[in-house]
Write a protein that holds these residues in place. Structure first.
Motif: not given
Length: 138
Positions: A12-15, A19-23, A25-29, A91-95
């Motif tokens: 759960t922690l890993l996902s 998931a937060m980082s990828c979302a 990243f995609v949104f910011a990119f 930005i993704a690293a912050g999330f």
């Protein structure tokens, strides 16, 4: 984690982290890349016209003496993708670091004690309210 029978918590922690980082990243990119493309499309400097650039920063004699720099479309697109990806990565690293705030908000429980003034459970002040303001104590 497997020896303590906490594999579900581990996954759960890993996902949630990824998931937060990828979302993010995609949104910011996508946001940055689309906006940079619009800037290049609407700017006379990138079109090779250069009239607005010359009028703002150079005298007429300097403008005639120097040639205009032309960018190839492929190189410009590559630069926009790399710049967008680099900024989106930060930005993704912050999330990635804020996974605990999300999990506290999502799975925070109740204490079974109501606040005497607002009649709200005390768990709201511990789990939900700090997440709304997104600021951490130093």
């Amino acid at each position: 984690m497997r020896q303590l029978n906490y594999t579900g918590i581990f996954w759960t922690l890993l996902s949630v982290k990824w998931a937060m980082s990828c979302a993010a990243f995609v949104f910011a990119f996508l946001y940055l890349w689309i906006n940079l493309r619009q800037v290049a499309r609407n700017s006379s400097v990138f079109r090779g016209d250069g009239r607005a650039w010359r009028a703002a920063f150079r005298s007429r004699a300097d403008a005639d003496a120097q040639s205009n720099v032309n960018f190839s479309a492929g190189l410009l697109q590559l630069v926009f993708v790399l710049v967008s990806a680099g900024i989106a990565l930060f930005i993704a690293a912050g999330f990635f670091a804020e996974w605990d705030t999300y999990l506290r908000f999502r799975y925070g429980g109740s204490f079974g004690v109501s606040d005497p003034l607002f009649r709200v459970d005390v768990g709201f002040y511990v789990f939900h309210l700090p997440s709304m303001f997104c600021c951490k104590a130093a």
